[in-house]
Design a protein around this motif. Structure first.
Motif, PDB file in Angstrom:
ATOM      1  N   GLU A 243      66.629  58.192 100.625  1.00 56.32           N
ATOM      2  CA  GLU A 243      66.640  56.731 100.475  1.00 56.32           C
ATOM      3  C   GLU A 243      67.837  56.503  99.590  1.00 56.32           C
ATOM      4  O   GLU A 243      68.252  57.012  99.000  1.00 56.32           O
ATOM      5  CB  GLU A 243      65.583  56.395  99.794  1.00 56.32           C
ATOM      6  N   PRO A 244      68.243  55.098  99.636  1.00 58.03           N
ATOM      7  CA  PRO A 244      69.433  54.796  98.820  1.00 58.03           C
ATOM      8  C   PRO A 244      69.379  54.970  97.525  1.00 58.03           C
ATOM      9  O   PRO A 244      68.200  55.130  96.877  1.00 58.03           O
ATOM     10  CB  PRO A 244      69.405  53.131  99.269  1.00 58.03           C
ATOM     11  N   ALA A 245      70.275  55.060  96.856  1.00 57.32           N
ATOM     12  CA  ALA A 245      70.597  55.383  95.287  1.00 57.32           C
ATOM     13  C   ALA A 245      69.661  54.568  94.570  1.00 57.32           C
ATOM     14  O   ALA A 245      69.045  54.806  93.693  1.00 57.32           O
ATOM     15  CB  ALA A 245      71.927  55.562  94.923  1.00 57.32           C
ATOM     16  N   LEU A 246      69.854  53.054  94.844  1.00 56.19           N
ATOM     17  CA  LEU A 246      69.157  52.118  94.089  1.00 56.19           C
ATOM     18  C   LEU A 246      67.796  52.026  94.194  1.00 56.19           C
ATOM     19  O   LEU A 246      66.946  52.132  93.090  1.00 56.19           O
ATOM     20  CB  LEU A 246      69.442  50.802  94.468  1.00 56.19           C
ATOM     21  N   MET A 247      67.229  52.626  95.309  1.00 58.12           N
ATOM     22  CA  MET A 247      65.850  52.747  95.511  1.00 58.12           C
ATOM     23  C   MET A 247      65.121  53.925  94.747  1.00 58.12           C
ATOM     24  O   MET A 247      64.294  53.778  94.021  1.00 58.12           O
ATOM     25  CB  MET A 247      65.460  53.151  96.918  1.00 58.12           C
ATOM     26  N   ARG A 248      65.835  55.174  94.564  1.00 57.85           N
ATOM     27  CA  ARG A 248      65.508  56.193  93.996  1.00 57.85           C
ATOM     28  C   ARG A 248      65.626  56.038  92.184  1.00 57.85           C
ATOM     29  O   ARG A 248      64.681  56.463  91.737  1.00 57.85           O
ATOM     30  CB  ARG A 248      66.502  57.389  94.062  1.00 57.85           C
ATOM     31  N   MET A 249      66.521  55.317  91.905  1.00 54.94           N
ATOM     32  CA  MET A 249      66.848  54.958  90.718  1.00 54.94           C
ATOM     33  C   MET A 249      65.345  53.977  90.207  1.00 54.94           C
ATOM     34  O   MET A 249      64.772  54.046  89.290  1.00 54.94           O
ATOM     35  CB  MET A 249      68.115  54.305  90.306  1.00 54.94           C
ATOM     36  N   LEU A 276      64.259  64.106  86.371  1.00 53.99           N
ATOM     37  CA  LEU A 276      65.258  62.870  85.664  1.00 53.99           C
ATOM     38  C   LEU A 276      66.742  63.029  85.980  1.00 53.99           C
ATOM     39  O   LEU A 276      67.529  62.335  85.996  1.00 53.99           O
ATOM     40  CB  LEU A 276      65.084  63.364  83.949  1.00 53.99           C
ATOM     41  N   THR A 277      66.906  64.529  86.353  1.00 51.95           N
ATOM     42  CA  THR A 277      68.443  64.591  86.808  1.00 51.95           C
ATOM     43  C   THR A 277      68.723  64.042  87.933  1.00 51.95           C
ATOM     44  O   THR A 277      69.923  63.445  88.094  1.00 51.95           O
ATOM     45  CB  THR A 277      68.473  66.208  87.171  1.00 51.95           C
ATOM     46  N   ARG A 278      67.744  63.886  89.094  1.00 47.40           N
ATOM     47  CA  ARG A 278      67.900  63.030  90.338  1.00 47.40           C
ATOM     48  C   ARG A 278      67.877  61.437  89.973  1.00 47.40           C
ATOM     49  O   ARG A 278      68.645  60.813  90.632  1.00 47.40           O
ATOM     50  CB  ARG A 278      66.911  63.223  91.410  1.00 47.40           C
ATOM     51  N   VAL A 279      67.403  61.066  88.904  1.00 45.74           N
ATOM     52  CA  VAL A 279      67.559  59.844  88.473  1.00 45.74           C
ATOM     53  C   VAL A 279      69.200  59.318  87.962  1.00 45.74           C
ATOM     54  O   VAL A 279      69.717  58.404  88.339  1.00 45.74           O
ATOM     55  CB  VAL A 279      66.764  59.266  87.345  1.00 45.74           C
ATOM     56  N   ALA A 280      69.425  60.403  87.141  1.00 43.27           N
ATOM     57  CA  ALA A 280      71.106  60.303  86.702  1.00 43.27           C
ATOM     58  C   ALA A 280      72.070  60.509  88.064  1.00 43.27           C
ATOM     59  O   ALA A 280      72.902  59.619  87.752  1.00 43.27           O
ATOM     60  CB  ALA A 280      71.388  61.372  85.590  1.00 43.27           C
ATOM     61  N   MET A 281      71.586  61.337  88.866  1.00 44.02           N
ATOM     62  CA  MET A 281      72.655  61.223  90.097  1.00 44.02           C
ATOM     63  C   MET A 281      72.472  60.195  90.867  1.00 44.02           C
ATOM     64  O   MET A 281      73.703  59.703  91.328  1.00 44.02           O
ATOM     65  CB  MET A 281      72.092  62.316  90.919  1.00 44.02           C
ATOM     66  N   THR A 327      60.927  66.556  84.132  1.00 48.53           N
ATOM     67  CA  THR A 327      61.424  67.422  84.502  1.00 48.53           C
ATOM     68  C   THR A 327      63.155  67.385  84.602  1.00 48.53           C
ATOM     69  O   THR A 327      63.584  66.457  85.047  1.00 48.53           O
ATOM     70  CB  THR A 327      61.283  68.112  85.860  1.00 48.53           C
ATOM     71  N   VAL A 328      63.866  68.430  84.103  1.00 50.51           N
ATOM     72  CA  VAL A 328      65.298  68.393  84.195  1.00 50.51           C
ATOM     73  C   VAL A 328      65.732  69.566  85.109  1.00 50.51           C
ATOM     74  O   VAL A 328      65.552  70.673  84.674  1.00 50.51           O
ATOM     75  CB  VAL A 328      65.817  68.357  82.600  1.00 50.51           C
ATOM     76  N   LEU A 329      66.352  69.383  85.916  1.00 53.07           N
ATOM     77  CA  LEU A 329      67.143  70.582  86.885  1.00 53.07           C
ATOM     78  C   LEU A 329      68.376  70.655  86.368  1.00 53.07           C
ATOM     79  O   LEU A 329      69.500  69.915  86.346  1.00 53.07           O
ATOM     80  CB  LEU A 329      67.096  69.852  88.376  1.00 53.07           C
ATOM     81  N   VAL A 330      68.623  71.773  85.593  1.00 55.96           N
ATOM     82  CA  VAL A 330      69.578  72.154  84.990  1.00 55.96           C
ATOM     83  C   VAL A 330      70.713  72.558  86.054  1.00 55.96           C
ATOM     84  O   VAL A 330      70.365  73.473  87.157  1.00 55.96           O
ATOM     85  CB  VAL A 330      69.544  73.380  83.801  1.00 55.96           C
ATOM     86  N   ASP A 331      72.048  72.462  86.114  1.00 54.17           N
ATOM     87  CA  ASP A 331      72.847  72.494  87.174  1.00 54.17           C
ATOM     88  C   ASP A 331      73.381  74.118  86.810  1.00 54.17           C
ATOM     89  O   ASP A 331      73.993  74.366  86.000  1.00 54.17           O
ATOM     90  CB  ASP A 331      74.073  71.485  87.139  1.00 54.17           C
ATOM     91  N   GLY A 332      73.095  74.846  87.832  1.00 57.10           N
ATOM     92  CA  GLY A 332      73.667  76.403  87.792  1.00 57.10           C
ATOM     93  C   GLY A 332      73.017  76.918  86.868  1.00 57.10           C
ATOM     94  O   GLY A 332      73.616  78.043  86.340  1.00 57.10           O
ATOM     95  N   ASP A 333      71.724  76.663  86.239  1.00 53.74           N
ATOM     96  CA  ASP A 333      71.100  77.434  85.158  1.00 53.74           C
ATOM     97  C   ASP A 333      71.685  77.176  83.774  1.00 53.74           C
ATOM     98  O   ASP A 333      71.538  78.115  83.071  1.00 53.74           O
ATOM     99  CB  ASP A 333      70.669  78.792  85.377  1.00 53.74           C
TER     100      ASP A 333
END
Length: 460
Positions: A243-249, A276-281, A327-333
């Protein structure tokens, strides 16, 4: 023609008109008023540049006529406005009309939302019909924008909140109104742990936001992980990764606003967000599309301010509370990457999931030594804090001596804490591990921890 009709209507309608006629004439005048349409000037990246509109930041517009694509104004200049679409722009071209609705985003609220699944616009997507509530069940609507409770009007966190997960209820105890992060790389069990919390918590209402999820996993989460019992007292807001970025946020803010509305009624609400990471993305996509400069790892400055605004809206208020689990998806651990580091600095505690434990089949893969709750000392008794500290000391001593243990160089009797950890290893691991379908009330979790520590003899 419509303009001429509007001009012939009197500004002040006579009071002697029949009942109801004045209202109908007023509505007719409003409908006959001239409508100002803008048009699409260009479409670059994710943004739509429009000219000829009288709209402000946050206003909703329609691209392509009355039945077109909804969009929100995210930037403005002297020459026009930039909008972010909430749907597909297929078929939209330069010159397409853009209509200003004069409205702002609103969010449905009320007990009639329990058991429902909504999209990022707050619309039902579960096939159960429109949001009409039921007999005696009210539904309302509130603006999406809201302010955080003033710092001095927030009540202090003094009561624990049961999560149903032994390792969290005892070693990282969460209080009502606390904001906790679940930090891990991909595939380590964040969503599974979140579903355990959704089923095991004693919060009256749970609001769950699935932001940027795979479409395949949504039904699995609802039917297998959450289940009918968990869904009955939950409200789920879903925005998939396509879905569009605005919809996700917006999905993150819709879920937060719904939780706030229950808190304003004096309820204790559990707000769970994955992730939360995907909200930031999503905010990164929006920020870069409107011309913000990329900063740390490509994230524009607005991303970090948005995270603070989102997270500060949870917590306690003058009445009620919103306990946030993010939840926070850490990039590359890498647990020190920008989003993880920013979230950890704002949240009231963090639970770290370890990939080594997950690979070994240890679930939930919580690393107790890397996890901390900043309010645990305020919501647990001195005896409970002492017991939890004893187990932590055993685990820390065992980890420090692990290299010697692996090569067979450790001699029994060198360290009593290491001896106790090795002797009672099975009991400790059994306590820290828990099945997905296993629910453990907080009282039982503390009783079991007391037995493990008492048998080890470290408190003697």
């Amino acid at each position: 023609m419509r303009t001429v009709f509007a001009e012939r209507l009197p500004e002040r309608l006579p009071e002697q008109l029949p009942e109801g006629l004045a209202e109908r004439l007023g509505a007719a005048k409003a409908a006959a008023a001239p409508e100002r349409l803008g048009m699409v000037q260009s479409i670059v990246g994710l943004g739509v540049d429009a000219v000829g509109l009288d709209a402000a930041i946050g206003d909703l517009v329609t691209v392509g006529g009355a039945a077109g694509v909804p969009a929100e104004v995210v930037a403005t200049s002297r020459t026009g406005v930039r909008c972010m679409p909430l749907g597909s722009l297929t078929g939209i071209r330069a010159g397409t009309p853009v209509r200003a609705t004069g409205k702002r985003f609103t969010v449905p609220t009320g007990r009639g939302l329990l058991g429902r699944v909504l999209n990022g616009m707050g619309e039902p997507i579960d096939g159960k019909g429109p949001l009409t509530g039921g007999t005696g069940v009210g539904l309302g609507a509130v603006p999406l924008d809201n302010v955080s409770p003033p710092a001095l009007q927030r009540t202090r966190i003094t009561e624990p909140l049961q999560l149903g997960v032994r390792a969290m209820d005892t070693l990282t105890t969460v209080g009502k109104g606390q904001r906790m992060g679940l930090f891990a790389g991909s595939g380590v069990g964040k969503s599974s742990l979140l579903s355990m919390i959704a089923r095991g918590t004693d919060a009256a209402v749970s609001v769950i936001a699935l932001v940027g999820e795979r479409g395949r996993e949504v039904r699995e989460f609802l039917e297998d992980d959450l289940g009918a019992e968990g869904l009955a007292r939950s409200i789920v807001v879903v925005s998939t990764s396509d879905e569009p970025a605005l919809m996700r946020m917006r999905a993150a803010f819709v879920a937060t606003r719904i939780a706030e509305s229950f808190r304003d009624e004096g309820r204790d609400v559990m707000l769970m967000m994955d992730s939360l990471t995907r909200v930031a993305m999503a905010q990164r996509e929006i920020g870069l599309s409107v011309g913000e400069p990329p900063a740390t790892r490509g994230y524009p400055p607005s991303t970090f301010s948005l995270l603070a605004q989102l997270l500060e809206r949870a917590g306690t208020g003058a009445t009620g509370s919103v306990t946030g689990i993010y939840t926070v998806l850490v990039d590359g651990d890498d647990h020190n990457e920008p989003i993880a580091d920013t979230a950890r600095s704002i949240l009231d505690g963090h639970v770290v999931l370890d990939r080594v434990l997950a690979v070994a089949g240890h679930f939930p893969s919580i690393d107790p030594l890397a996890s901390v709750s900043r309010v645990a000392s305020r919501v647990t008794s001195p005896e409970q804090a002492k017991t939890a500290s004893a187990l932590r000391k055993m685990l820390a001593a065992r980890r420090k001596a692990q290299d010697l243990i692996d090569v067979g160089a450790y001699q029994k009797g060198t360290n009593r804490l290491v001896d106790a950890a090795l002797e009672h290893e099975d009991a400790i691991n059994s306590f820290l591990q828990q099945g997905m379908a296993e629910q453990s009330p907080s009282v039982q979790s503390w009783d079991r921890l007391n037995r493990v520590v008492a048998n080890s003899g470290v408190l003697q």
